[in-house]
Design an enzyme around this catalytic site. Structure first.
Site, PDB file in Angstrom:
ATOM      1  N   TYR A  27      -7.334  29.504 -21.032  1.00 48.76           N
ATOM      2  CA  TYR A  27      -7.477  30.890 -21.758  1.00 48.76           C
ATOM      3  C   TYR A  27      -6.502  31.040 -22.806  1.00 48.76           C
ATOM      4  CZ  TYR A  27     -10.349  31.613 -17.549  1.00 48.76           C
ATOM      5  OH  TYR A  27     -11.118  31.381 -16.701  1.00 48.76           O
ATOM      6  N   HIS A 105     -17.481  33.965 -23.644  1.00 41.82           N
ATOM      7  CA  HIS A 105     -16.528  33.350 -22.849  1.00 41.82           C
ATOM      8  C   HIS A 105     -15.394  32.870 -23.393  1.00 41.82           C
ATOM      9  CE1 HIS A 105     -19.431  34.055 -19.467  1.00 41.82           C
ATOM     10  NE2 HIS A 105     -20.462  33.670 -20.449  1.00 41.82           N
ATOM     11  N   ILE A 106     -14.236  32.691 -23.103  1.00 44.09           N
ATOM     12  CA  ILE A 106     -13.129  32.377 -24.028  1.00 44.09           C
ATOM     13  C   ILE A 106     -13.252  30.862 -23.893  1.00 44.09           C
ATOM     14  CG2 ILE A 106     -10.561  32.160 -24.045  1.00 44.09           C
ATOM     15  CD1 ILE A 106     -10.449  34.915 -23.054  1.00 44.09           C
TER      16      ILE A 106
HETATM   17  C1  DHK Z   1     -13.258  34.156 -17.886  1.00 46.02           C
HETATM   18  C2  DHK Z   1     -13.471  33.945 -16.464  1.00 46.02           C
HETATM   19  O1  DHK Z   1     -12.748  34.818 -15.922  1.00 46.02           O
HETATM   20  C3  DHK Z   1     -14.073  32.979 -15.861  1.00 46.02           C
HETATM   21  O2  DHK Z   1     -14.356  33.457 -14.263  1.00 46.02           O
HETATM   22  C4  DHK Z   1     -15.541  32.475 -16.381  1.00 46.02           C
HETATM   23  C5  DHK Z   1     -14.491  33.304 -18.663  1.00 46.02           C
HETATM   24  C6  DHK Z   1     -14.946  32.233 -17.735  1.00 46.02           C
HETATM   25  C7  DHK Z   1     -13.856  33.088 -19.909  1.00 46.02           C
HETATM   26  O3  DHK Z   1     -14.049  31.673 -20.355  1.00 46.02           O
HETATM   27  O4  DHK Z   1     -13.716  33.846 -20.824  1.00 46.02           O
HETATM   28  O5  DHK Z   1     -15.788  31.420 -15.814  1.00 46.02           O
END
Ligand code: DHK
Length: 149
Positions: A27, A105-106
């Site tokens: 992330y 989605h990041i």
């Molecule tokens: C963020 C989350 O918390 C995950 O549960 C998803 C998403 C992906 C993201 O990529 O921002 O699967």
């Protein structure tokens, strides 16, 4: 306030409050406050403002989506884990008729575990951005602003 000048609602789902320290290899190192600053700037480039929120609770996110029917011009949403589980979130978004919705989605959810490949939100979003890091929020805001004209 005219409808076109209402703020954009930027919604963040569960665990995104931990951005910066949560699995940074997936992330990144930007915090949620950094993402908010990025969103404020991206919207300002289009002469718009944002209402930036995060909740770990599905019902709270649904209440906020319902609020957007009258209080916001469009929506950017990172539903996080609820992407893959929540029919209720899907149903709430389906009520936002005529308001642009972009899902973010990041991470690239398609390169990850199978259970992340499907999102209940995508079928009610105008567009989906995945795997562009937090820059995806700026791209989503640009798209919402383009759709608003
Ligand atoms: C963020 C989350 O918390 C995950 O549960 C998803 C998403 C992906 C993201 O990529 O921002 O699967």
């Amino acid at each position: 306030m005219t409808a076109s000048k209402l703020p954009l609602l930027i919604l963040n789902g569960p665990n995104l409050n931990t951005l910066g320290t949560r699995e940074p290899e997936i992330y990144g190192r930007d915090t949620l406050a950094d993402v908010e600053a990025l969103c404020v700037k991206a919207a300002a480039d289009f002469g718009r403002t944002v209402d930036f929120r995060q909740s770990n609770h599905e019902g709270v996110l649904i209440d906020w989506i319902q609020e957007a029917r009258t209080a916001h011009a469009g929506l950017v949403i990172n539903p996080a884990g609820y992407s893959h589980t929540s029919i209720a979130l899907h149903d709430a978004l389906a009520l936002l008729e005529g308001k642009p919705i972009i899902e973010v989605h990041i991470s690239n959810i398609h390169k990850r575990e199978d259970y992340r490949h499907f999102s209940y939100v995508s079928s009610v979003a105008d567009g989906v951005i995945a795997g562009c890091g937090v820059q995806g929020y700026a791209l989503a805001i640009a798209r919402v602003c383009t759709l608003l004209g």
